[in-house]
Write a protein that holds these residues in place. Structure first.
Motif, PDB file in Angstrom:
ATOM      1  N   SER A 139       1.063  -1.230  -0.114  1.00 45.09           N
ATOM      2  CA  SER A 139      -0.018  -0.009  -0.042  1.00 45.09           C
ATOM      3  C   SER A 139       0.928   1.158   0.105  1.00 45.09           C
ATOM      4  N   GLY A 140       0.330   2.170  -0.750  1.00 40.05           N
ATOM      5  CA  GLY A 140       1.240   3.513  -0.711  1.00 40.05           C
ATOM      6  C   GLY A 140       2.465   3.663  -1.946  1.00 40.05           C
ATOM      7  N   PHE A 141       2.347   2.453  -2.602  1.00 38.15           N
ATOM      8  CA  PHE A 141       3.184   2.578  -3.925  1.00 38.15           C
ATOM      9  C   PHE A 141       3.217   1.295  -4.941  1.00 38.15           C
ATOM     10  N   PRO A 142       3.254   1.452  -5.884  1.00 36.86           N
ATOM     11  CA  PRO A 142       3.112   0.371  -6.960  1.00 36.86           C
ATOM     12  C   PRO A 142       4.373  -0.613  -6.803  1.00 36.86           C
ATOM     13  N   LEU A 143       4.170  -1.792  -6.691  1.00 37.45           N
ATOM     14  CA  LEU A 143       5.638  -2.703  -6.858  1.00 37.45           C
ATOM     15  C   LEU A 143       6.282  -2.745  -8.132  1.00 37.45           C
ATOM     16  N   ASP A 144       5.470  -2.556  -8.943  1.00 36.80           N
ATOM     17  CA  ASP A 144       6.060  -2.451 -10.481  1.00 36.80           C
ATOM     18  C   ASP A 144       7.296  -1.681 -10.840  1.00 36.80           C
ATOM     19  N   TYR A 145       7.696  -0.567  -9.787  1.00 35.27           N
ATOM     20  CA  TYR A 145       8.678   0.158 -10.067  1.00 35.27           C
ATOM     21  C   TYR A 145       9.924  -0.281  -9.359  1.00 35.27           C
ATOM     22  N   TYR A 146       9.775  -1.402  -8.614  1.00 37.65           N
ATOM     23  CA  TYR A 146      10.878  -1.679  -7.998  1.00 37.65           C
ATOM     24  C   TYR A 146      11.411  -3.010  -7.807  1.00 37.65           C
ATOM     25  N   ALA A 147      12.474  -3.287  -7.333  1.00 36.81           N
ATOM     26  CA  ALA A 147      12.937  -4.849  -7.288  1.00 36.81           C
ATOM     27  C   ALA A 147      12.431  -5.247  -6.040  1.00 36.81           C
ATOM     28  N   ILE A 148      11.963  -6.594  -5.805  1.00 32.25           N
ATOM     29  CA  ILE A 148      11.291  -7.069  -4.689  1.00 32.25           C
ATOM     30  C   ILE A 148      12.208  -8.539  -4.574  1.00 32.25           C
ATOM     31  N   GLY A 149      12.756  -8.353  -2.938  1.00 38.82           N
ATOM     32  CA  GLY A 149      12.899  -9.618  -2.705  1.00 38.82           C
ATOM     33  C   GLY A 149      12.101 -10.454  -1.875  1.00 38.82           C
ATOM     34  N   TRP A 150      12.732 -11.870  -1.686  1.00 36.95           N
ATOM     35  CA  TRP A 150      11.823 -12.371  -0.773  1.00 36.95           C
ATOM     36  C   TRP A 150      13.244 -13.050   0.129  1.00 36.95           C
ATOM     37  N   PHE A 151      12.861 -13.007   1.484  1.00 34.19           N
ATOM     38  CA  PHE A 151      13.564 -13.461   2.258  1.00 34.19           C
ATOM     39  C   PHE A 151      13.208 -14.327   3.275  1.00 34.19           C
ATOM     40  N   ARG A 152      14.130 -15.094   4.058  1.00 32.17           N
ATOM     41  CA  ARG A 152      13.406 -15.959   5.284  1.00 32.17           C
ATOM     42  C   ARG A 152      14.345 -16.146   6.497  1.00 32.17           C
ATOM     43  N   GLN A 153      13.800 -16.398   7.468  1.00 27.44           N
ATOM     44  CA  GLN A 153      14.520 -16.602   8.648  1.00 27.44           C
ATOM     45  C   GLN A 153      13.905 -17.548   9.602  1.00 27.44           C
ATOM     46  N   ALA A 154      14.826 -18.619   9.847  1.00 28.54           N
ATOM     47  CA  ALA A 154      14.382 -19.528  10.682  1.00 28.54           C
ATOM     48  C   ALA A 154      15.015 -19.371  12.158  1.00 28.54           C
ATOM     49  N   PRO A 155      14.236 -20.184  13.061  1.00 25.32           N
ATOM     50  CA  PRO A 155      14.631 -19.613  14.381  1.00 25.32           C
ATOM     51  C   PRO A 155      16.107 -20.290  14.678  1.00 25.32           C
ATOM     52  N   MET A 197       6.520 -21.843  -4.141  1.00 20.95           N
ATOM     53  CA  MET A 197       7.413 -22.855  -3.641  1.00 20.95           C
ATOM     54  C   MET A 197       6.825 -24.355  -3.679  1.00 20.95           C
ATOM     55  N   ASN A 198       7.658 -25.143  -4.429  1.00 22.37           N
ATOM     56  CA  ASN A 198       7.106 -26.393  -4.807  1.00 22.37           C
ATOM     57  C   ASN A 198       8.291 -27.436  -3.967  1.00 22.37           C
ATOM     58  N   SER A 199       7.861 -28.665  -3.727  1.00 20.78           N
ATOM     59  CA  SER A 199       8.619 -29.611  -3.223  1.00 20.78           C
ATOM     60  C   SER A 199       9.418 -29.252  -2.054  1.00 20.78           C
ATOM     61  N   LEU A 200       8.545 -28.803  -1.070  1.00 19.88           N
ATOM     62  CA  LEU A 200       8.850 -28.049   0.131  1.00 19.88           C
ATOM     63  C   LEU A 200       9.344 -29.165   1.112  1.00 19.88           C
ATOM     64  N   LYS A 201      10.688 -28.692   1.693  1.00 19.91           N
ATOM     65  CA  LYS A 201      11.374 -29.583   2.601  1.00 19.91           C
ATOM     66  C   LYS A 201      11.074 -29.040   4.075  1.00 19.91           C
ATOM     67  N   PRO A 202      11.596 -29.932   5.196  1.00 21.74           N
ATOM     68  CA  PRO A 202      11.143 -29.249   6.392  1.00 21.74           C
ATOM     69  C   PRO A 202      12.382 -28.118   6.781  1.00 21.74           C
ATOM     70  N   GLU A 203      13.463 -28.170   6.190  1.00 18.62           N
ATOM     71  CA  GLU A 203      14.344 -26.883   6.173  1.00 18.62           C
ATOM     72  C   GLU A 203      13.922 -25.780   5.571  1.00 18.62           C
ATOM     73  N   ASP A 204      12.768 -25.615   4.795  1.00 15.20           N
ATOM     74  CA  ASP A 204      12.363 -24.403   4.261  1.00 15.20           C
ATOM     75  C   ASP A 204      11.355 -23.796   5.434  1.00 15.20           C
ATOM     76  N   THR A 205      11.145 -24.228   6.488  1.00 13.37           N
ATOM     77  CA  THR A 205      10.418 -23.684   7.441  1.00 13.37           C
ATOM     78  C   THR A 205      11.188 -22.442   8.107  1.00 13.37           C
ATOM     79  N   ALA A 206      10.381 -21.354   7.948  1.00 14.29           N
ATOM     80  CA  ALA A 206      10.826 -19.998   8.613  1.00 14.29           C
ATOM     81  C   ALA A 206       9.853 -18.974   8.268  1.00 14.29           C
ATOM     82  N   VAL A 207      10.166 -17.788   8.921  1.00 13.50           N
ATOM     83  CA  VAL A 207       9.268 -16.788   8.427  1.00 13.50           C
ATOM     84  C   VAL A 207       9.885 -15.868   7.265  1.00 13.50           C
ATOM     85  N   TYR A 208       8.874 -15.955   6.441  1.00 13.64           N
ATOM     86  CA  TYR A 208       9.253 -15.411   4.949  1.00 13.64           C
ATOM     87  C   TYR A 208       8.780 -13.952   4.858  1.00 13.64           C
TER      88      TYR A 208
END
Length: 120
Positions: A25-41, A83-94
């Motif tokens: 909200s507040g801006f169009p994503l189309d103008y920017y690069a977008i990254g996905w990150f994750r952090q597991a405990p 996300m396909n073929s998910l593994k237990p090690e993919d568990t994280a906050v994204y």
């Protein structure tokens, strides 16, 4: 005010699939690069994937490149992570994040995250 919101997380069995979505909200994503990150405990934050401005480059972490796909949905102004073929090690906050310069280099706005749990 710029705000990112992730959705689509949840509990899935190993081998299953999830589709995460990053909206703004507040801006169009189309103008920017977008990254996905994750952090597991107990682990460092890891960049999972990124898409540059104009979708010129899509990059992936070595651990996800054959299973995850990043896509910019221009109609809905979201950036999705399939996300396909998910593994237990993919568990994280994204998290999704914005690089306003457009090159997947410096991220200055972050969402609150969505939990992904891969477990039987």
């Amino acid at each position: 005010q710029l705000r990112l919101v992730e959705s689509g997380g949840g509990l899935v069995q190993p081998g299953g699939s999830l589709r995460l979505s990053c909206g703004a909200s507040g801006f169009p994503l189309d103008y920017y690069a977008i990254g996905w990150f994750r952090q597991a405990p107990g682990k460092e934050r890891e960049r999972v994937s990124c898409i540059t401005i104009h979708d010129t480059i899509k990059n992936y972490a070595e651990s996800t490149k054959d299973r995850f796909t990043i896509h910019r949905d221009k109609a809905n102004d979201t950036v999705d992570l399939q996300m396909n073929s998910l593994k237990p090690e993919d568990t994280a906050v994204y998290y999704c994040a914005v690089d306003r310069l457009g090159y997947c280099d410096e991220f200055d706005y972050w969402g609150q995250g969505t939990q992904v749990t891969v477990s039987s």
